[in-house]
Design a protein around this motif. Sequence first.
Motif, PDB file in Angstrom:
ATOM      1  N   UNK A 229       0.749  -1.170   0.043  1.00 38.79           N
ATOM      2  CA  UNK A 229       0.043   0.040   0.042  1.00 38.79           C
ATOM      3  C   UNK A 229       1.008   1.311   0.088  1.00 38.79           C
ATOM      4  N   UNK A 230       0.464   2.313  -0.864  1.00 34.10           N
ATOM      5  CA  UNK A 230       1.397   3.411  -0.895  1.00 34.10           C
ATOM      6  C   UNK A 230       0.902   4.353   0.404  1.00 34.10           C
ATOM      7  N   UNK A 231      -0.110   4.571   0.878  1.00 34.93           N
ATOM      8  CA  UNK A 231      -0.371   5.505   2.214  1.00 34.93           C
ATOM      9  C   UNK A 231      -1.056   4.568   3.082  1.00 34.93           C
ATOM     10  N   UNK A 232      -0.679   4.974   4.302  1.00 34.68           N
ATOM     11  CA  UNK A 232      -1.379   4.519   5.618  1.00 34.68           C
ATOM     12  C   UNK A 232      -1.762   5.658   6.373  1.00 34.68           C
ATOM     13  N   UNK A 233      -3.160   5.412   6.915  1.00 42.57           N
ATOM     14  CA  UNK A 233      -3.683   6.360   7.948  1.00 42.57           C
ATOM     15  C   UNK A 233      -3.996   5.642   9.236  1.00 42.57           C
ATOM     16  N   UNK A 234      -3.657   6.414  10.266  1.00 45.67           N
ATOM     17  CA  UNK A 234      -4.019   5.680  11.598  1.00 45.67           C
ATOM     18  C   UNK A 234      -4.499   6.918  12.541  1.00 45.67           C
ATOM     19  N   UNK A 376      -7.243   2.168  11.438  1.00 47.53           N
ATOM     20  CA  UNK A 376      -6.387   2.434  10.220  1.00 47.53           C
ATOM     21  C   UNK A 376      -6.967   1.981   8.949  1.00 47.53           C
ATOM     22  N   UNK A 377      -6.338   2.433   7.895  1.00 46.34           N
ATOM     23  CA  UNK A 377      -6.745   1.980   6.492  1.00 46.34           C
ATOM     24  C   UNK A 377      -5.447   2.181   5.473  1.00 46.34           C
ATOM     25  N   UNK A 378      -5.496   1.876   4.284  1.00 47.86           N
ATOM     26  CA  UNK A 378      -4.574   1.851   3.354  1.00 47.86           C
ATOM     27  C   UNK A 378      -5.432   2.601   1.905  1.00 47.86           C
ATOM     28  N   UNK A 379      -4.365   3.146   1.225  1.00 50.62           N
ATOM     29  CA  UNK A 379      -4.763   3.692  -0.025  1.00 50.62           C
ATOM     30  C   UNK A 379      -3.436   3.614  -0.913  1.00 50.62           C
ATOM     31  N   UNK A 380      -3.614   3.521  -2.176  1.00 52.71           N
ATOM     32  CA  UNK A 380      -2.670   3.461  -3.353  1.00 52.71           C
ATOM     33  C   UNK A 380      -1.918   4.883  -3.517  1.00 52.71           C
ATOM     34  N   UNK A 381      -0.471   4.960  -3.836  1.00 48.64           N
ATOM     35  CA  UNK A 381       0.020   6.155  -3.961  1.00 48.64           C
ATOM     36  C   UNK A 381      -0.829   6.887  -5.133  1.00 48.64           C
ATOM     37  N   UNK A 382      -1.085   6.073  -6.055  1.00 47.28           N
ATOM     38  CA  UNK A 382      -1.905   6.642  -7.363  1.00 47.28           C
ATOM     39  C   UNK A 382      -2.989   7.532  -7.262  1.00 47.28           C
ATOM     40  N   UNK A 383      -3.607   7.141  -6.145  1.00 50.59           N
ATOM     41  CA  UNK A 383      -4.977   7.985  -5.697  1.00 50.59           C
ATOM     42  C   UNK A 383      -4.426   9.125  -5.201  1.00 50.59           C
ATOM     43  N   UNK A 384      -3.421   9.399  -4.349  1.00 52.35           N
ATOM     44  CA  UNK A 384      -3.076  10.653  -3.802  1.00 52.35           C
ATOM     45  C   UNK A 384      -2.396  11.369  -4.971  1.00 52.35           C
ATOM     46  N   UNK A 385      -1.450  10.909  -6.014  1.00 55.19           N
ATOM     47  CA  UNK A 385      -1.167  11.780  -7.105  1.00 55.19           C
ATOM     48  C   UNK A 385      -2.220  12.168  -7.949  1.00 55.19           C
ATOM     49  N   UNK A 386      -3.207  11.345  -8.265  1.00 57.28           N
ATOM     50  CA  UNK A 386      -4.277  11.746  -8.983  1.00 57.28           C
ATOM     51  C   UNK A 386      -5.085  12.954  -8.389  1.00 57.28           C
TER      52      UNK A 386
END
Length: 395
Positions: A229-234, A376-386
Amino acid sequence: MSATQQAVLESFSADWRDFPVLNRPVKSRVHSDSVEVEWDDDRVSEYHFLWLRDNCPCPLCVHPGTREQVFEIIDVPEDLQAEAVELSGDDLHIRWQDGHESVYGAGWLRAHSYDEASRDERLHEQRTVRVWKTDLAIPRFDYQAVMSNEQSLLQWLLAVRDTGLALMTGMPTSEDILEQVAHRISFIRESNFGSLFEVRTKVEAVNSNAYTSLQLPPHTDLPTRELQPGLQFLHCLVNDATGGESTFVDGFAIAQTIREQFPEDFTLLTQVPVSFRNKAPQSDYRSLGPIIGLDARGEISEIRLANWLRAPFDLSSGDMTAFYRAYRRFFALTRDPAFIVSHRLAAGEMWCFDNRRTMHARNAFDQASGMRHLRGCYMDRDELLSRILVLQRSR
């Protein structure tokens, strides 16, 4: 100007962006397979005919609704020629041998020039990573501002992209808030831990040390996956327990240090694949990759490491000693106070960090001293960059 040329001009921002004219073309020279443009700052850019035809932005070559290319370069001759080339104002006009007409705006041409000076400029502009050590002033952002203001949202996302770590404050401590914040960016990436996961001690922690009160050494999450996963939220809901401070190290800073000071170790850590495994009653995830990942340009792009998920090294006898030296060196730097940033997360605060760059850790805590509950949860880097690009486009 013909009707075709007018249609081309009206649609030449084919990739959804505006390209301001920062430099103006002053002269063009036609060669056997290209046209050379001289700019008002004395830069000279060569554009090959095949490249120009391949990137024609007219509505016949690029769908005006989707902005996706429909033209295929194989449909024109390999020795394609231009019948006429003209600089008109800030635009380059070309009529091709088959009668097709193309118009290229000066802003677009300069932004995509592939002379060495232009390519070096773009490479410098695209490299936004800012490595850090213990003196990092952790970027902080207010929950209400990020949720209500597009500019605040953009600044938060840019900090996560460039620094790899940001702290959000002032969040409500209800369980639905994390998902709302994540959806401010895009959709959540689901894993074997679910869409959202709870970080608190469990009676039987069968699939992760995170569900114990043990100290967790610096690591990236899910190195067992082909794509971490590109991003992690806590998001912290409660933190009354003694201990449990969050610590972070910039994996890119460590990798860069090794690259500069111990190049042989850097080569091993970027070339030797390491197997990571996560075996649980209902799942068995395995992946193979180097500790330090490089992108197509040779830049450091990923760290893959969780010591407790690592399988035995599988190398030749002649390489084993050298690889352990490199591996130990990397781990020693994750413990070096010069690289460590620490903060005790309070209720209503949330980490967002680049999981493929920023290695996170946790001090042990006393579960008898109070509650500790993070979501927590995850997200891919692509979503951030987009999301960043869309926000920048709309400014």
